[in-house]
Design an enzyme around this catalytic site. Structure first.
Site, mmCIF file in Angstrom:
data_model
loop_
_atom_site.group_PDB
_atom_site.id
_atom_site.type_symbol
_atom_site.label_atom_id
_atom_site.label_comp_id
_atom_site.label_asym_id
_atom_site.label_seq_id
_atom_site.Cartn_x
_atom_site.Cartn_y
_atom_site.Cartn_z
ATOM 1 N N CYS A 49 6.295 0.032 -2.014
ATOM 2 C CA CYS A 49 5.925 1.019 -3.029
ATOM 3 C C CYS A 49 4.937 2.034 -2.441
ATOM 4 C CB CYS A 49 5.315 0.320 -4.234
ATOM 5 S SG CYS A 49 4.672 1.430 -5.491
ATOM 6 N N CYS A 52 1.575 1.999 -4.242
ATOM 7 C CA CYS A 52 0.810 0.790 -3.905
ATOM 8 C C CYS A 52 0.140 0.941 -2.539
ATOM 9 C CB CYS A 52 1.729 -0.428 -3.923
ATOM 10 S SG CYS A 52 2.503 -0.768 -5.519
#
Length: 277
Positions: A49, A52
């Protein structure tokens, strides 16, 4: 040039992680029972991600600050790719997602993604302004527990499917058909068991009526009226008063007067008058 920039960023992230990742606890499903006690800040992420990856350094900095100033507040993270069951218990839909937990009560964090924002949220107890998750969506509640077990069963089924198709060379349609038949058969067996259990522990309407009648005869009710009438004692009726017995002389006189003729009675009356004079 772009590849060099990406390589530098990756090296910085790895270096930062190696220096300060010790302040962030890597949480697994086996450790989820620890979340019931104390205060926690939990981040759900995935290595692939991009958002993230941008939040890695600020979160490590948060863990370092909280360890120095508030060691009672634990900073944790969960990799949803390796811990799908724990991610399912928290019903994670977006990445990264943060949850605040204290003594088993959890709240979804919707603030900024900087270390200072999260630190202020924890130290100023801004989480008190948000209602905790209800019991039916709480990660430690019964619904989340059943969902976790369902996900465990789903993972096991997926592993079995991969083994049968890849290692044993079975066609996918055959595996799916066998699985569907197995599920239907298991459902039928479970239904039969439930029906048997219900029939054993429940009564039919006829049995309920019989029991009700028996109970009603044993208790005071409408059906007790005939029994009370039958068993009621009859009150003794007063006997007629006996006439007083006449004396022998009077009885004899009555019998004699009743048996004598009219002439004799007149003569006796005259003799009684004469004696009285």
């Amino acid at each position: 040039m772009a590849r060099l920039f990406v390589l530098v960023v990756a090296l910085v992230c790895l270096f930062t992680t190696a220096l300060g990742d010790g302040e962030v606890i890597q949480m697994t499903d086996a450790d989820s029972h620890l979340l019931r006690e104390g205060e926690w800040m939990i981040k759900f992420y995935a290595p692939w991600c991009p958002a993230c990856q941008q939040f890695v350094a600020p979160y490590i900095s948060l863990g370092r600050k909280m360890k120095e100033s508030h060691p009672d507040i634990k900073i944790a993270k969960v990799d949803v790719t390796t811990e799908p069951i724990l991610g399912g218990r928290f019903m994670v839909q977006h990445l990264p997602t943060l949850f605040h937990g204290i003594n088993g009560e959890f709240r979804r964090y919707n603030g900024g993604r900087s270390a200072d924002d999260v630190e202020k949220y924890l130290t100023a107890k801004m989480w008190e302004q948000t209602e905790p998750l209800p019991w039916y969506t709480s990660p430690m509640g019964p619904v989340a527990g059943m969902l976790g077990y369902a996900m465990v069963g789903g993972n096991e089924v997926q592993k079995l499917f991969n083994v049968l198709t890849s290692k044993h060379g079975m066609p996918a349609w055959l595996v799916i058909t066998c699985g569907a038949v197995s599920v239907i058969t298991a459902g039928i067996l479970v239904g039969l068991v439930l029906v048997c259990c219900i029939s054993m522990f429940s009564r039919s309407p006829a049995q309920e009526q019989v029991v009700y009648r028996n109970d009603s005869f044993g208790s005071t009710g409408e059906n007790d009226e005939p029994d009370r009438k039958k068993g009621a004692k009859k009150s003794p009726q007063p006997s007629p008063k006996a006439s007083p017995k006449a004396s022998p002389s009077v009885a004899a006189a009555k019998s004699s007067t009743s048996s004598s003729s009219p002439r004799e009675r007149k003569g006796k009356k005259k003799s009684m008058k004469a004696s009285a004079e």
